[in-house]
Design an enzyme around this catalytic site. Structure first.
Site, PDB file in Angstrom:
ATOM      1  N   ARG A  66      -3.425  16.817  19.321  1.00 44.40           N
ATOM      2  CA  ARG A  66      -4.535  16.212  19.171  1.00 44.40           C
ATOM      3  C   ARG A  66      -4.107  16.859  17.181  1.00 44.40           C
ATOM      4  O   ARG A  66      -5.926  16.381  16.071  1.00 44.40           O
ATOM      5  CB  ARG A  66      -5.590  16.869  19.577  1.00 44.40           C
ATOM      6  N   HIS A  77       2.107  -9.536   5.458  1.00 41.74           N
ATOM      7  CA  HIS A  77       2.760  -9.384   6.876  1.00 41.74           C
ATOM      8  C   HIS A  77       2.554 -10.153   7.412  1.00 41.74           C
ATOM      9  O   HIS A  77       3.923 -10.079   8.081  1.00 41.74           O
ATOM     10  CB  HIS A  77       1.395  -8.901   7.350  1.00 41.74           C
ATOM     11  N   GLU A  91     -12.138   1.936   5.301  1.00 41.98           N
ATOM     12  CA  GLU A  91     -11.731   0.279   5.053  1.00 41.98           C
ATOM     13  C   GLU A  91     -13.316  -0.364   5.657  1.00 41.98           C
ATOM     14  O   GLU A  91     -12.939  -1.001   5.912  1.00 41.98           O
ATOM     15  CB  GLU A  91     -10.463  -0.104   5.077  1.00 41.98           C
ATOM     16  N   HIS A 110       8.528  -5.175   2.226  1.00 39.66           N
ATOM     17  CA  HIS A 110       7.166  -4.793   2.241  1.00 39.66           C
ATOM     18  C   HIS A 110       6.892  -5.158   0.998  1.00 39.66           C
ATOM     19  O   HIS A 110       6.522  -6.406   1.093  1.00 39.66           O
ATOM     20  CB  HIS A 110       6.780  -3.294   3.406  1.00 39.66           C
ATOM     21  N   LYS A 146      -6.026   4.091  -7.015  1.00 38.79           N
ATOM     22  CA  LYS A 146      -6.397   3.746  -5.389  1.00 38.79           C
ATOM     23  C   LYS A 146      -6.713   5.280  -4.662  1.00 38.79           C
ATOM     24  O   LYS A 146      -8.138   5.048  -3.844  1.00 38.79           O
ATOM     25  CB  LYS A 146      -4.588   4.225  -4.366  1.00 38.79           C
ATOM     26  N   LYS A 198      -3.557   6.669   5.386  1.00 37.14           N
ATOM     27  CA  LYS A 198      -3.256   5.382   6.618  1.00 37.14           C
ATOM     28  C   LYS A 198      -1.857   5.899   7.039  1.00 37.14           C
ATOM     29  O   LYS A 198      -1.164   5.551   6.458  1.00 37.14           O
ATOM     30  CB  LYS A 198      -2.725   4.493   5.742  1.00 37.14           C
ATOM     31  N   HIS A 253      -1.453  -8.703   1.298  1.00 31.53           N
ATOM     32  CA  HIS A 253      -0.446  -8.351   2.362  1.00 31.53           C
ATOM     33  C   HIS A 253      -1.066  -9.259   3.864  1.00 31.53           C
ATOM     34  O   HIS A 253       0.072  -9.320   4.801  1.00 31.53           O
ATOM     35  CB  HIS A 253      -1.853  -7.193   2.459  1.00 31.53           C
ATOM     36  N   ARG A 299     -11.633  -1.020   0.135  1.00 29.66           N
ATOM     37  CA  ARG A 299     -10.256  -0.649   0.553  1.00 29.66           C
ATOM     38  C   ARG A 299      -9.806  -1.717   0.698  1.00 29.66           C
ATOM     39  O   ARG A 299      -8.953  -2.045   0.658  1.00 29.66           O
ATOM     40  CB  ARG A 299     -10.436   0.561   1.162  1.00 29.66           C
ATOM     41  N   ASN A 329      -5.656  -4.794  -0.455  1.00 26.61           N
ATOM     42  CA  ASN A 329      -4.052  -5.938   0.787  1.00 26.61           C
ATOM     43  C   ASN A 329      -4.093  -6.623  -0.176  1.00 26.61           C
ATOM     44  O   ASN A 329      -3.567  -7.712   0.314  1.00 26.61           O
ATOM     45  CB  ASN A 329      -5.201  -6.080   1.908  1.00 26.61           C
ATOM     46  N   GLU A 353       3.536  -3.029  -5.846  1.00 27.76           N
ATOM     47  CA  GLU A 353       2.006  -2.271  -5.514  1.00 27.76           C
ATOM     48  C   GLU A 353       1.650  -1.965  -6.659  1.00 27.76           C
ATOM     49  O   GLU A 353       0.709  -2.036  -7.241  1.00 27.76           O
ATOM     50  CB  GLU A 353       2.759  -1.535  -4.247  1.00 27.76           C
TER      51      GLU A 353
HETATM   52  P1  NAD Z   1      11.216   2.325   2.562  1.00 26.13           P
HETATM   53  O1  NAD Z   1      10.625   3.744   3.390  1.00 26.13           O
HETATM   54  O2  NAD Z   1      11.138   1.731   4.273  1.00 26.13           O
HETATM   55  O3  NAD Z   1      12.347   2.676   1.923  1.00 26.13           O
HETATM   56  C1  NAD Z   1      13.176   1.794   1.486  1.00 26.13           C
HETATM   57  C2  NAD Z   1      14.115   1.667   1.552  1.00 26.13           C
HETATM   58  O4  NAD Z   1      15.190   3.538   0.903  1.00 26.13           O
HETATM   59  C3  NAD Z   1      15.092   3.024   2.350  1.00 26.13           C
HETATM   60  O5  NAD Z   1      15.966   3.023   3.062  1.00 26.13           O
HETATM   61  C4  NAD Z   1      14.909   4.907   2.697  1.00 26.13           C
HETATM   62  O6  NAD Z   1      16.131   5.159   3.154  1.00 26.13           O
HETATM   63  C5  NAD Z   1      15.256   4.399   1.522  1.00 26.13           C
HETATM   64  N1  NAD Z   1      15.467   5.767   0.172  1.00 26.13           N
HETATM   65  C6  NAD Z   1      13.900   6.186   0.048  1.00 26.13           C
HETATM   66  N2  NAD Z   1      13.995   6.585  -1.066  1.00 26.13           N
HETATM   67  C7  NAD Z   1      15.316   7.064  -1.766  1.00 26.13           C
HETATM   68  C8  NAD Z   1      15.378   7.597  -2.606  1.00 26.13           C
HETATM   69  N3  NAD Z   1      15.119   8.462  -2.876  1.00 26.13           N
HETATM   70  N4  NAD Z   1      16.762   7.198  -2.852  1.00 26.13           N
HETATM   71  C9  NAD Z   1      17.839   6.069  -2.147  1.00 26.13           C
HETATM   72  N5  NAD Z   1      16.870   5.333  -1.653  1.00 26.13           N
HETATM   73  C10 NAD Z   1      15.617   5.724  -0.338  1.00 26.13           C
HETATM   74  O7  NAD Z   1      10.624   1.814   2.759  1.00 26.13           O
HETATM   75  P2  NAD Z   1       8.748   1.803   1.674  1.00 26.13           P
HETATM   76  O8  NAD Z   1       9.185   0.102   0.357  1.00 26.13           O
HETATM   77  O9  NAD Z   1       9.157   3.087   0.356  1.00 26.13           O
HETATM   78  O10 NAD Z   1       7.848   1.840   2.247  1.00 26.13           O
HETATM   79  C11 NAD Z   1       7.527   0.650   3.035  1.00 26.13           C
HETATM   80  C12 NAD Z   1       6.198   0.925   4.305  1.00 26.13           C
HETATM   81  O11 NAD Z   1       5.208   1.688   3.898  1.00 26.13           O
HETATM   82  C13 NAD Z   1       6.109  -0.228   5.301  1.00 26.13           C
HETATM   83  O12 NAD Z   1       6.798   0.439   6.583  1.00 26.13           O
HETATM   84  C14 NAD Z   1       4.561  -0.380   4.707  1.00 26.13           C
HETATM   85  O13 NAD Z   1       3.951  -0.657   6.167  1.00 26.13           O
HETATM   86  C15 NAD Z   1       4.321   1.178   4.481  1.00 26.13           C
HETATM   87  N6  NAD Z   1       3.047   0.608   3.878  1.00 26.13           N
HETATM   88  C16 NAD Z   1       1.942   1.717   4.054  1.00 26.13           C
HETATM   89  C17 NAD Z   1       1.153   1.925   2.847  1.00 26.13           C
HETATM   90  C18 NAD Z   1       0.072   2.923   3.711  1.00 26.13           C
HETATM   91  O14 NAD Z   1      -0.837   2.791   2.656  1.00 26.13           O
HETATM   92  N7  NAD Z   1      -0.070   3.480   4.430  1.00 26.13           N
HETATM   93  C19 NAD Z   1       0.881   1.182   1.799  1.00 26.13           C
HETATM   94  C20 NAD Z   1       2.135   0.561   1.566  1.00 26.13           C
HETATM   95  C21 NAD Z   1       3.069   0.136   2.334  1.00 26.13           C
HETATM   96  N1  GLY Z   2      -2.168  -0.310   1.093  1.00 23.11           N
HETATM   97  C1  GLY Z   2      -3.797  -0.070   0.999  1.00 23.11           C
HETATM   98  C2  GLY Z   2      -4.485   0.730   1.783  1.00 23.11           C
HETATM   99  O1  GLY Z   2      -3.683   2.171   1.727  1.00 23.11           O
HETATM  100  O2  GLY Z   2      -5.463   0.436   2.102  1.00 23.11           O
END
Ligand code: NAD
Ligand code: GLY
Length: 363
Positions: A120, A251, A236, A264, A226, A142, A247, A240, A244, A184
């Site tokens: 939890r 998405h 949100e 992404h 942010k 998030k 997005h 907030r 998006n 982003e």
């Molecule tokens: P990811 O986590 O898949 O990383 C991208 C690639 O880079 C992967 O293959 C990873 O292994 C590799 N990698 C990571 N760091 C590295 C490094 N330093 N050197 C070499 N390779 C490396 O993708 P991302 O773009 O970081 O994140 C996308 C995800 O984030 C999506 O699922 C999206 O929905 C999510 N997201 C969440 C929020 C939030 O607010 N929580 C905001 C934006 C995106």
């Molecule tokens: N990436 C959108 C949010 O954090 O609200």
């Protein structure tokens, strides 16, 4: 090192931004409840960065349990999440064990969700290793996994105790991933800071050459924006939603093509292009404004044309957006460059947007 604070009604946490931070156990130690952490990473990132983190924490007397997951957006699932729970239970991790996310947004989102659920709720720390994760996903709490019918559909708002963004980790990031992160970064300029758009136009070449000062400035500026937005609206209910931008379309691209086909950030880039075109259809952006968005995305190495999904698929995929209200899709649109609003897009304007030059009309 620079430190920003994200301040919320019932918690606050630091975001450290700088170089050579990975080996500094002293940044992490004050945030641990027990001298025990589970480091969640993936096969790619662990091969590069697990060892220095592990050895600095071990030398400081912290017991470390590595949990190494497969790499990729298509592994952001229940099954992979369960691997984290399996490892925590097998090692009898307690409520005081801190989960440490070492990776990009996929690892950060899954680790955060695991931390929200395990017993939890246990503490977690974000060490983002992609530009995208440093400027966006590691900050704001998030957390989620994907469902085959929609992106990030299962999750929780759950804040980390600490974020450490080390610019040195970006040295190994593939170029395509760097561009995805820049989407982003551009988002922050378009949604709320016209001066930052100009800064990005002037500094995009330096960012793509991984100039550390330029990267640190972009990360700091993005995190500052942010933190300010999340500080006003953690769950949100209002402002907030502006984060998006791009997005709703993005998405749909990710889910429509199958998770992991487009990155992404690439989908968000093409989605912001459509949001700009839709804002033009609404009479808010001029053609010159739209061309400026297109040029900036191109400078960042991002696609500006969305794939052909077909009108029916676009509508059905976008109907799963979390901003849908009473069955109606709401979009983040631009009243001007640097000023975003949440708005409904009349059917005719949406159709014009989906039939504009920014969408491929056949595969
Ligand atoms: P990811 O986590 O898949 O990383 C991208 C690639 O880079 C992967 O293959 C990873 O292994 C590799 N990698 C990571 N760091 C590295 C490094 N330093 N050197 C070499 N390779 C490396 O993708 P991302 O773009 O970081 O994140 C996308 C995800 O984030 C999506 O699922 C999206 O929905 C999510 N997201 C969440 C929020 C939030 O607010 N929580 C905001 C934006 C995106
Ligand atoms: N990436 C959108 C949010 O954090 O609200």
């Amino acid at each position: 090192m620079k430190t920003l604070d994200l301040v919320l009604p019932d918690t606050r946490y630091p975001i450290h931004i700088g170089q050579q931070l990975l080996g500094k156990a002293e940044l992490i130690l004050p945030h641990l409840k027990q001298a025990r952490v589970a480091i969640v990473s993936n096969t790619t990132v662990a091969a590069l960065y697990l060892e220095p983190l592990l050895s600095s924490l071990s030398q400081a007397g912290v017991d470390c349990l590595p949990v190494i997951l497969p790499d990729g957006e298509d592994f952001k699932t229940w099954e992979t999440l369960n691997q984290i729970f399996d490892a925590l239970l097998a090692q009898r991790c307690e409520r005081g064990t801190t989960l440490l996310a070492l990776g990009g947004g996929v690892i950060g989102d899954m680790t955060g969700f695991a931390a929200a659920c395990y017993q939890r709720g246990v503490p977690f720390i974000q060490i983002p290793t992609t530009l995208l994760a440093q400027v966006d996903s590691s900050v704001g709490g998030k957390t989620a996994i994907n469902h085959p019918q929609g992106k990030n559909m299962i999750g929780a708002f759950y804040q980390p105790k600490l974020v450490i963004a080390d610019m040195d980790l970006l040295d190994t990031l593939p170029e395509r991933e760097l561009s995805a992160g820049l989407a982003e970064v551009i988002k922050y300029g378009l949604l709320g800071d016209a001066d930052f758009i100009s800064w990005l136009e002037q500094n995009m070449a330096a960012l793509r050459k991984r100039d550390k000062q330029a990267l640190a400035y972009a990360v700091e500026h993005s995190c500052r924006m942010k933190a300010d937005i999340v500080g006003q609206d953690e769950k949100e209910q209002g402002v907030r939603a502006l984060l998006n931008l791009g997005h709703t379309f993005g998405h749909a691209i990710e889910a429509g093509l199958g998770f992991g086909t487009w990155l992404h950030g690439e989908a968000v880039g093409a989605g912001m292009m459509l949001a700009a075109e839709a804002s033009h259809q609404m009479g808010w952006l001029s053609e010159a404004d739209v061309a400026r968005v297109e040029a900036l995305l191109q400078l960042a190495g991002l696609p500006t044309q969305s794939p052909a999904l077909g009108d029916a698929a676009w509508l059905s995929l976008m109907a799963h957006d979390k901003k849908v209200e009473n069955g109606e899709i709401r979009f983040v649109l631009l009243q001007s460059l640097g000023h975003a609003v949440v708005a409904k897009l009349p059917a005719a304007e949406l159709e014009h947007t989906l039939h504009s030059r920014f969408v491929q009309q056949s595969a």
